[in-house]
Design an enzyme around this catalytic site. Structure first.
Site, mmCIF file in Angstrom:
data_model
loop_
_atom_site.group_PDB
_atom_site.id
_atom_site.type_symbol
_atom_site.label_atom_id
_atom_site.label_comp_id
_atom_site.label_asym_id
_atom_site.label_seq_id
_atom_site.Cartn_x
_atom_site.Cartn_y
_atom_site.Cartn_z
ATOM 1 N N THR A 12 0.809 -1.214 0.000
ATOM 2 C CA THR A 12 0.000 0.000 0.000
ATOM 3 C C THR A 12 0.844 1.265 0.000
ATOM 4 O OG1 THR A 12 -1.821 -1.114 1.143
ATOM 5 C CG2 THR A 12 -1.758 1.280 1.297
ATOM 6 N N THR A 83 0.945 -4.622 4.298
ATOM 7 C CA THR A 83 0.643 -4.987 5.683
ATOM 8 C C THR A 83 -0.023 -6.355 5.825
ATOM 9 O OG1 THR A 83 -1.505 -3.860 5.621
ATOM 10 C CG2 THR A 83 0.397 -2.567 6.340
#
Length: 291
Positions: A12, A83
């Protein structure tokens, strides 16, 4: 002059909007590093090509990172990473790079760079940690430096998304280890799960982490115990861990745990499922296939 290596895998932190949602994009992390680099330091960036969503990360990516860290003659390494599988990569690097003499700092974000979220702060924290000289493998996230060996992603949306569960240390001199092609999985027991389903899964595996209840209990199903024992007898290693985030297993506390140990399951203690999986994977990678 301090030398820092940045391994940009994707995730991300370096994404931009695409037609189906966020996608990794070249140049995003590079530009951010130019803005935050510290005086008296030199940054070398090596980006995966193609960049990957962390959902795709696995042993081949871990091996590439391990090789780059082991071959780097500098002061610290930053690994930018998504993540979703950060806890797996954290455990993989912490165990495979045990004894490393420089900081290796994982870094990700819940929102991409240039969106007013957490990415810039996390990247700056990672850079300072890599320059700070605290050896070992860490995660720089939400204003904290967390030991990477026992990471837990406890929230799918909040900026403060991670906790770290203390894990047993891996002693000895630095000896980088690599992952080989082995068949492993994390299996979770749940009330009413058919023993045949567990047996079918185990039949396809070289090793498994078995998430059990509480301090180490399972249902009193003779077929389930037989399935575990049969898999172990043919050479499949099974390492039991608790479904609970902390506390671990204590064999002998409850009679309902006895089938685990009679079948020959290993006690993962306070290991997270990710750490237990990595431990099995590295152990099995050092055993010749088929032995």
């Amino acid at each position: 002059m301090a030398k820092i290596l940045v391994l940009h895998t994707g995730g991300t932190i370096g994404m931009v909007p695409g037609p189906d949602g966020l996608v990794p994009a070249a140049g995003v992390v590079e530009t951010a590093l130019e803005r935050i680099k510290r005086a008296g330091s030199e940054i070398e960036l090596r980006a995966f090509d193609p960049l990957v969503d962390s959902a795709e990360v696995g042993p081949a990516h871990w091996n590439r990172i391990i090789d780059d860290v082991a071959g780097f003659d500098g002061d610290g390494v930053i690994v930018t990473h998504g993540t979703d599988t950060m806890s797996f990569t954290g455990a993989a690097l912490a165990q495979a790079l045990a004894g490393v003499g420089i900081p290796v700092v994982l870094c990700g974000a819940m929102h991409p760079l240039n969106t007013g979220g957490d990415a810039e702060g996390n990247l700056a924290l990672a850079l300072d940690a890599a320059l700070g000289g605290q050896v070992g493998v860490w995660l720089a996230f939400a204003g904290r430096l967390l030991p990477a060996a026992g990471l837990v992603k406890h929230h799918s949306q909040d900026a403060d998304a991670f906790r770290s569960v203390p894990q047993p240390g891996d002693a000895g001199p630095f000896r980088p280890r690599r992952f080989k092609d082995r068949r492993l999985a994390i299996l979770t027991l749940s009330p009413g799960i058919p023993a045949g389903a567990v047996a079918a899964m185990l039949a396809e595996l070289d090793g498994a982490v078995l998430r059990v209840f509480g301090a180490g209990t399972i249902m009193s199903d003779p077929k389930l115990e037989a399935a575990l024992a049969a898999a172990i007898a043919r050479g499949c290693r099974i390492r039991a861990v608790s479904r609970c985030e902390a506390g671990g297993l204590i064999p002998g506390t409850y009679a309902a745990g006895a089938p685990l140990w009679r079948a020959g399951c290993e006690n993962g203690g306070a290991e997270t499922p990710e750490a237990a999986l990595i431990r099995l994977w590295l152990d099995l990678s050092e055993v010749p296939q088929g032995s």
